[in-house]
Design an enzyme around this catalytic site. Structure first.
Site, PDB file in Angstrom:
ATOM      1  N   ASP A 188       0.687  -1.241   0.085  1.00  0.00           N
ATOM      2  CA  ASP A 188      -0.007   0.193  -0.022  1.00  0.00           C
ATOM      3  C   ASP A 188       0.918   1.215   0.052  1.00  0.00           C
ATOM      4  O   ASP A 188       1.838   1.375   0.674  1.00  0.00           O
ATOM      5  CB  ASP A 188      -0.905  -0.042   1.111  1.00  0.00           C
ATOM      6  CG  ASP A 188      -1.857   1.355   1.435  1.00  0.00           C
ATOM      7  OD1 ASP A 188      -2.428   1.488   0.450  1.00  0.00           O
ATOM      8  OD2 ASP A 188      -1.703   1.883   2.259  1.00  0.00           O
ATOM      9  N   GLU A 272      -1.020  -1.041  -6.208  1.00  0.00           N
ATOM     10  CA  GLU A 272      -2.002  -0.440  -6.993  1.00  0.00           C
ATOM     11  C   GLU A 272      -1.591   0.435  -8.039  1.00  0.00           C
ATOM     12  O   GLU A 272      -0.459   0.917  -7.810  1.00  0.00           O
ATOM     13  CB  GLU A 272      -2.691   0.448  -5.707  1.00  0.00           C
ATOM     14  CG  GLU A 272      -3.346   0.135  -4.598  1.00  0.00           C
ATOM     15  CD  GLU A 272      -3.608   1.039  -3.567  1.00  0.00           C
ATOM     16  OE1 GLU A 272      -4.972   1.857  -3.560  1.00  0.00           O
ATOM     17  OE2 GLU A 272      -2.661   1.700  -2.759  1.00  0.00           O
ATOM     18  N   ASP A 353      -3.634   1.013   7.147  1.00  0.00           N
ATOM     19  CA  ASP A 353      -2.576   0.611   5.996  1.00  0.00           C
ATOM     20  C   ASP A 353      -2.156  -0.793   5.864  1.00  0.00           C
ATOM     21  O   ASP A 353      -2.211  -1.293   4.513  1.00  0.00           O
ATOM     22  CB  ASP A 353      -1.156   1.708   6.034  1.00  0.00           C
ATOM     23  CG  ASP A 353      -1.321   3.167   6.257  1.00  0.00           C
ATOM     24  OD1 ASP A 353      -2.730   3.345   5.673  1.00  0.00           O
ATOM     25  OD2 ASP A 353      -0.573   3.778   6.691  1.00  0.00           O
TER      26      ASP A 353
END
Ligand code: ZN
Length: 368
Positions: A188, A272, A353
């Site tokens: 992340d 991501e 997170d």
């Protein structure tokens, strides 16, 4: 089986005044040839609907060198000038394939000053690199050795905005795939922490960076106070460029270590795609630096996973990684940015997170 890849090794070097002058001349000539050829191709394309090829541009360069006005182009090595035309050719190929916009002129102030030398224009022997038109080798700071028996194919010399000189040496390198592992990890992206892993580990920003950022902000404030066009403004600009370059260098070094470690330890890395987020304009320094490192980290992961026979999965849908409970899958109504830890109705306690990283991993493995 080992895989042969092309790999660039970049080093800082310290030119003699003569070498610096020769390189500055070469940069200027290469930029001029690029711009002149671009102008000619644009003219032929808009006025006559005609495409100009690399061979035709190269023939034009030979003609230019014969005129009195441009005879000085003969004084520098011809290879970087030819390479400038090759780069222009590539820029047009990208344009015609709709991968890029129309090529633009290179400016002395805004474009990176660089020159590319191929095989015939440099000598590499016993760890000494000598460029065409130069008497002696470059004084290179070899921060790491070139691989044993390396055969450099291309050498690119550049000078950055902070006035530092770099040489990037492209070599063929044999890379052995790493031993198998079944580990997977989700990553992340963050701002306060550089990244959080689904294993619960937080990767904090490199040491020194807080102090460096303060120095950068201070240098930027000083620059803003200076009169346009003054000598002090020039000095302040250089100062900003130096601090910024140091932050970027330390970051890059840090990212190399981190990505190598991730690729060594895991078979599948899931990240991501943040291009959506990047479209939101935000000039805040911390965000700008963190976005830049995220892009750089992704690039590193892309080629390192490929080199070592690992896998990178990019979760390309915008999905609510923060709002989803990774234990039960229930979606929370909202998750304000200031909430760092929370508890789900199912009883699971989450670090914001780490939970997001776990969801990214699950989404990536499901998408594969
Ligand atoms: Zn839950």
């Amino acid at each position: 089986m080992a895989q042969v890849v092309k790999r660039a090794y970049k080093y800082r070097f310290y030119p003699t005044p003569e070498q610096a002058a020769e390189l500055a001349r070469t940069f200027g000539c290469a930029r001029m040839v690029y711009n002149k050829a671009l102008e000619e191709r644009t003219r032929a394309y808009t006025l006559e609907g005609r495409k100009v090829s690399y061979v035709q541009s190269s023939a034009a360069l030979t003609e230019w060198k014969r005129t009195d006005d441009l005879a000085f182009l003969n004084e520098v090595s011809s290879v970087p000038l030819q390479q400038a035309l090759r780069h222009l050719q590539a820029a047009f190929a990208n344009f015609f394939a709709k991968r890029a916009g129309y090529p633009t002129f290179k400016s002395r102030k805004k474009s990176r000053a660089s020159a590319e030398y191929t095989r015939s224009a440099f000598k590499y022997r016993d760890g000494a690199l000598t460029l065409a038109k130069m008497d002696g080798p470059l004084n290179i700071f070899w921060s790491r050795p070139l691989p044993e028996g390396a055969e450099p194919s291309t050498v690119t010399v550049s000078r950055d905005a902070a006035g530092r000189w770099f040489v990037s040496i492209l070599c063929q390198d044999a890379i052995r795939p790493l031993g198998p592992t079944s580990n997977t990890v989700g990553v992340d992206a963050g701002i306060t922490a550089l990244a959080t892993l689904s294993t619960g580990e937080k990767i904090v920003n490199p040491r020194h960076e807080r102090a460096d950022r303060r120095k950068l902000a201070k240098a930027q404030r000083a620059l803003a106070r200076m009169q346009k066009g003054s000598a002090n403004r020039q000095k302040a600009k250089l100062k900003v460029a130096r601090v910024y370059a140091r932050i970027c260098d330390r970051r890059r070094d840090f990212l190399h270590k981190l990505t190598t470690r991730l690729v060594r330890e895991t078979q599948t890395v899931v990240i991501e795609d943040l291009t959506v987020r990047n479209m939101v304009k935000n000039h805040k320094l911390a965000r700008a630096i963190s976005d830049a490192s995220w892009r750089e980290m992704r690039t590193m992961l892309e080629y390192k996973t490929q080199w070592y026979g690992r896998e990178l999965v990019v979760v390309d849908r915008w999905f609510p990684s923060s709002k989803l409970c990774s234990a039960c899958g229930i979606l929370q109504d909202e998750m304000p940015l200031n909430v760092r830890t929370w508890e789900c109705a199912c009883g699971a306690a989450h670090d914001r997170d780490v939970n997001a990283a776990k969801n990214i991993l699950a989404a990536g493995l499901a998408e594969r």
